[in-house]
Design a protein around this motif. Sequence first.
Motif, PDB file in Angstrom:
ATOM      1  N   THR A 142       0.833  -1.219   0.000  1.00  0.00           N
ATOM      2  CA  THR A 142       0.000   0.000   0.000  1.00  0.00           C
ATOM      3  C   THR A 142       0.867   1.269   0.000  1.00  0.00           C
ATOM      4  OG1 THR A 142      -1.798  -1.197   1.054  1.00  0.00           O
ATOM      5  CG2 THR A 142      -1.894   1.196   1.184  1.00  0.00           C
ATOM      6  N   SER A 168       0.958   3.108  11.440  1.00  0.00           N
ATOM      7  CA  SER A 168       0.982   1.645  11.539  1.00  0.00           C
ATOM      8  C   SER A 168       2.200   1.081  10.807  1.00  0.00           C
ATOM      9  CB  SER A 168      -0.295   1.055  10.938  1.00  0.00           C
ATOM     10  OG  SER A 168      -0.265   1.192   9.541  1.00  0.00           O
ATOM     11  N   LEU A 170       1.962  -1.269   8.773  1.00  0.00           N
ATOM     12  CA  LEU A 170       1.501  -1.656   7.440  1.00  0.00           C
ATOM     13  C   LEU A 170       1.508  -0.473   6.470  1.00  0.00           C
ATOM     14  CD1 LEU A 170       0.353  -4.339   6.336  1.00  0.00           C
ATOM     15  CD2 LEU A 170      -1.938  -3.394   6.716  1.00  0.00           C
ATOM     16  N   VAL A 171       1.183   0.723   6.995  1.00  0.00           N
ATOM     17  CA  VAL A 171       1.055   1.875   6.088  1.00  0.00           C
ATOM     18  C   VAL A 171       1.928   3.061   6.528  1.00  0.00           C
ATOM     19  CG1 VAL A 171      -0.524   3.401   4.845  1.00  0.00           C
ATOM     20  CG2 VAL A 171      -1.374   1.190   5.660  1.00  0.00           C
ATOM     21  N   SER A 191      -2.838   9.297  16.839  1.00  0.00           N
ATOM     22  CA  SER A 191      -3.992   9.621  17.686  1.00  0.00           C
ATOM     23  C   SER A 191      -3.648  10.606  18.810  1.00  0.00           C
ATOM     24  CB  SER A 191      -4.597   8.350  18.272  1.00  0.00           C
ATOM     25  OG  SER A 191      -3.680   7.737  19.149  1.00  0.00           O
ATOM     26  N   ARG A 192      -2.368  10.741  19.139  1.00  0.00           N
ATOM     27  CA  ARG A 192      -1.991  11.668  20.227  1.00  0.00           C
ATOM     28  C   ARG A 192      -1.541  13.033  19.701  1.00  0.00           C
ATOM     29  NH1 ARG A 192      -0.723   8.045  24.550  1.00  0.00           N
ATOM     30  NH2 ARG A 192      -1.910   6.181  24.040  1.00  0.00           N
ATOM     31  N   ALA A 209      -4.135   7.708   6.626  1.00  0.00           N
ATOM     32  CA  ALA A 209      -4.252   6.241   6.734  1.00  0.00           C
ATOM     33  C   ALA A 209      -4.691   5.910   8.152  1.00  0.00           C
ATOM     34  CB  ALA A 209      -2.920   5.586   6.398  1.00  0.00           C
ATOM     35  N   ARG A 212     -11.019   6.466   9.728  1.00  0.00           N
ATOM     36  CA  ARG A 212     -12.096   7.249  10.348  1.00  0.00           C
ATOM     37  C   ARG A 212     -12.728   8.158   9.315  1.00  0.00           C
ATOM     38  NH1 ARG A 212     -11.676   9.097  16.421  1.00  0.00           N
ATOM     39  NH2 ARG A 212     -10.880   7.143  17.249  1.00  0.00           N
ATOM     40  N   LEU A 215     -12.517  12.329   8.913  1.00  0.00           N
ATOM     41  CA  LEU A 215     -11.464  12.878   9.792  1.00  0.00           C
ATOM     42  C   LEU A 215     -10.829  14.137   9.185  1.00  0.00           C
ATOM     43  CD1 LEU A 215      -9.582  12.318  12.351  1.00  0.00           C
ATOM     44  CD2 LEU A 215      -8.012  11.282  10.713  1.00  0.00           C
ATOM     45  N   VAL A 230      -5.923   6.915   2.081  1.00  0.00           N
ATOM     46  CA  VAL A 230      -5.686   5.464   2.172  1.00  0.00           C
ATOM     47  C   VAL A 230      -6.825   4.781   2.941  1.00  0.00           C
ATOM     48  CG1 VAL A 230      -4.070   3.682   2.974  1.00  0.00           C
ATOM     49  CG2 VAL A 230      -3.184   5.834   2.088  1.00  0.00           C
ATOM     50  N   GLY A 231      -7.480   5.537   3.791  1.00  0.00           N
ATOM     51  CA  GLY A 231      -8.500   4.967   4.680  1.00  0.00           C
ATOM     52  C   GLY A 231      -9.620   4.264   3.925  1.00  0.00           C
ATOM     53  N   THR A 232     -10.050   3.139   4.472  1.00  0.00           N
ATOM     54  CA  THR A 232     -11.231   2.462   3.915  1.00  0.00           C
ATOM     55  C   THR A 232     -12.062   1.940   5.084  1.00  0.00           C
ATOM     56  OG1 THR A 232      -9.918   0.452   3.689  1.00  0.00           O
ATOM     57  CG2 THR A 232     -10.306   1.692   1.672  1.00  0.00           C
ATOM     58  N   GLY A 263      -6.807   1.975  -3.287  1.00  0.00           N
ATOM     59  CA  GLY A 263      -7.200   0.561  -3.251  1.00  0.00           C
ATOM     60  C   GLY A 263      -6.685  -0.264  -4.421  1.00  0.00           C
ATOM     61  N   THR A 266      -2.914  -1.438  -4.449  1.00  0.00           N
ATOM     62  CA  THR A 266      -2.291  -2.359  -3.498  1.00  0.00           C
ATOM     63  C   THR A 266      -1.967  -3.707  -4.158  1.00  0.00           C
ATOM     64  OG1 THR A 266      -3.260  -1.224  -1.625  1.00  0.00           O
ATOM     65  CG2 THR A 266      -2.601  -3.492  -1.248  1.00  0.00           C
TER      66      THR A 266
HETATM   67  P1  NAP Z   1      -4.233   0.935  12.029  1.00  0.00           P
HETATM   68  O1  NAP Z   1      -3.161  -0.071  12.258  1.00  0.00           O
HETATM   69  O2  NAP Z   1      -5.501   0.845  12.802  1.00  0.00           O
HETATM   70  O3  NAP Z   1      -3.593   2.389  12.276  1.00  0.00           O
HETATM   71  C1  NAP Z   1      -4.365   3.530  12.316  1.00  0.00           C
HETATM   72  C2  NAP Z   1      -3.515   4.715  12.665  1.00  0.00           C
HETATM   73  O4  NAP Z   1      -4.352   5.852  12.744  1.00  0.00           O
HETATM   74  C3  NAP Z   1      -2.799   4.611  14.009  1.00  0.00           C
HETATM   75  O5  NAP Z   1      -1.467   5.034  13.877  1.00  0.00           O
HETATM   76  C4  NAP Z   1      -3.585   5.559  14.912  1.00  0.00           C
HETATM   77  O6  NAP Z   1      -2.803   6.226  15.891  1.00  0.00           O
HETATM   78  C5  NAP Z   1      -4.059   6.591  13.919  1.00  0.00           C
HETATM   79  N1  NAP Z   1      -5.262   7.287  14.405  1.00  0.00           N
HETATM   80  C6  NAP Z   1      -6.386   6.754  14.926  1.00  0.00           C
HETATM   81  N2  NAP Z   1      -7.266   7.707  15.240  1.00  0.00           N
HETATM   82  C7  NAP Z   1      -6.682   8.884  14.911  1.00  0.00           C
HETATM   83  C8  NAP Z   1      -7.089  10.247  15.008  1.00  0.00           C
HETATM   84  N3  NAP Z   1      -8.273  10.603  15.500  1.00  0.00           N
HETATM   85  N4  NAP Z   1      -6.235  11.187  14.579  1.00  0.00           N
HETATM   86  C9  NAP Z   1      -5.026  10.860  14.062  1.00  0.00           C
HETATM   87  N5  NAP Z   1      -4.598   9.597  13.953  1.00  0.00           N
HETATM   88  C10 NAP Z   1      -5.414   8.618  14.379  1.00  0.00           C
HETATM   89  O7  NAP Z   1      -4.664   0.967  10.516  1.00  0.00           O
HETATM   90  P2  NAP Z   1      -3.856   0.649   9.145  1.00  0.00           P
HETATM   91  O8  NAP Z   1      -3.694  -0.810   8.977  1.00  0.00           O
HETATM   92  O9  NAP Z   1      -2.663   1.538   9.043  1.00  0.00           O
HETATM   93  O10 NAP Z   1      -4.944   1.135   8.089  1.00  0.00           O
HETATM   94  C11 NAP Z   1      -5.382   2.491   8.078  1.00  0.00           C
HETATM   95  C12 NAP Z   1      -6.554   2.636   7.139  1.00  0.00           C
HETATM   96  O11 NAP Z   1      -6.114   2.320   5.821  1.00  0.00           O
HETATM   97  C13 NAP Z   1      -7.716   1.683   7.407  1.00  0.00           C
HETATM   98  O12 NAP Z   1      -8.907   2.326   7.080  1.00  0.00           O
HETATM   99  C14 NAP Z   1      -7.469   0.532   6.452  1.00  0.00           C
HETATM  100  O13 NAP Z   1      -8.661  -0.144   6.097  1.00  0.00           O
HETATM  101  C15 NAP Z   1      -6.905   1.289   5.279  1.00  0.00           C
HETATM  102  N6  NAP Z   1      -6.061   0.488   4.393  1.00  0.00           N
HETATM  103  C16 NAP Z   1      -6.366   0.516   3.073  1.00  0.00           C
HETATM  104  C17 NAP Z   1      -5.598  -0.199   2.193  1.00  0.00           C
HETATM  105  C18 NAP Z   1      -5.915  -0.149   0.747  1.00  0.00           C
HETATM  106  O14 NAP Z   1      -5.482  -0.989  -0.013  1.00  0.00           O
HETATM  107  N7  NAP Z   1      -6.649   0.858   0.312  1.00  0.00           N
HETATM  108  C19 NAP Z   1      -4.526  -0.982   2.654  1.00  0.00           C
HETATM  109  C20 NAP Z   1      -4.209  -0.952   4.012  1.00  0.00           C
HETATM  110  C21 NAP Z   1      -4.996  -0.204   4.877  1.00  0.00           C
HETATM  111  P3  NAP Z   1      -2.104   5.449  17.129  1.00  0.00           P
HETATM  112  O15 NAP Z   1      -0.907   4.774  16.540  1.00  0.00           O
HETATM  113  O16 NAP Z   1      -1.744   6.531  18.061  1.00  0.00           O
HETATM  114  O17 NAP Z   1      -3.122   4.479  17.648  1.00  0.00           O
END
Ligand code: NAP
Length: 285
Positions: A142, A168, A170-171, A191-192, A209, A212, A215, A230-232, A263, A266
């Motif tokens: 991604t 994360s 992953l991203v 998030s902080r 990414a 939410r 956001l 990137v969010g889904t 999407g 990826t």
């Molecule tokens: P994840 O592991 O849940 O990480 C989410 C990140 O967002 C964390 O670092 C978190 O902070 C941060 N966050 C949460 N709430 C927040 C806020 N209010 N303000 C700022 N930052 C905030 O998710 P992920 O695996 O990286 O995936 C992220 C998104 O991308 C998801 O929606 C997923 O479905 C999507 N995605 C899409 C693809 C694609 O192919 N399109 C591929 C991968 C992922 P903390 O670290 O402080 O908790």
Amino acid sequence: MGQIIDGKNISKLIRSEIKDRTAAFTDRYGHEPKLAVILVGEDPASKIYVSNKHKACLQTGIGSIVIEMSEDTEETVLIDKIKELNEDSTVNGILVQLPLPKHLNEKKIIEYIDPRKDVDGLTLANSALLYNGNTDCLAPCTPRGVIEILKKEGIKISGKHAVIVGRSMLVGKPLAMLLLNENATVTVCHSRTEDLGAVTRTADILISAVGRPGLVKAEDVKDGATVIDVGTTRVDGKLRGDVDFDSVFEKDVRITPVPGGVGPMTITMLLMNTLQAAEMQEEER
Ligand code: NAP
């Protein structure tokens, strides 16, 4: 008024390039690059993702095998399968579909994949190469897709301020490394982060990414920015990104929609990594 970045179209162009390169590889080495995907359990979403990966491989001339294992597969059995694929010289890429059932330790299991075949770019060895500034390592799909979108759209990265929301493994984190390797000035939010909008408003390239919907709003984006969503998240059966698309699109921005933005890239980058892994392995022989 904004401009849409058509991820589907970019993905199509890159897949056509991959198809040509794969045909040249197969001509030269007498075998096709091959991906092996291990699917443990019955998760319906994972089954769809694996089936899409399999189809995409076949459409581009890449060989594909899917190994299905039962939900209650023991760790040692899964690890033995990975070891067997590591030893199999006809297999160039190995991917363990995540998430794994709860009794299996993902981080531990991923480490058994030979880094040269780690087409998801998730082993510590590949993370270290990325961290080290190695530009041709196997990077996670991604984030790699995000970079390819920027490049194909001709968006300047070097010297620009890229703000990533999300950290994360992953991203967010690998994307930060990829952008640094492209000489961007990178800020990573999470998030902080205090006053997120104040930070995102300084971005030339803003990547969200998080997962939410809504956001990132119009007031969080500066005019002239490129916004990569990137969010889904599934809301009432529909896929939504992190960015409030309608309000942000009113501004002078370039923006990826959801769906149809990041999407499609990826799986395309998975194909690219498989081909790249096969080329690297042949060069080593
Ligand atoms: P994840 O592991 O849940 O990480 C989410 C990140 O967002 C964390 O670092 C978190 O902070 C941060 N966050 C949460 N709430 C927040 C806020 N209010 N303000 C700022 N930052 C905030 O998710 P992920 O695996 O990286 O995936 C992220 C998104 O991308 C998801 O929606 C997923 O479905 C999507 N995605 C899409 C693809 C694609 O192919 N399109 C591929 C991968 C992922 P903390 O670290 O402080 O908790």
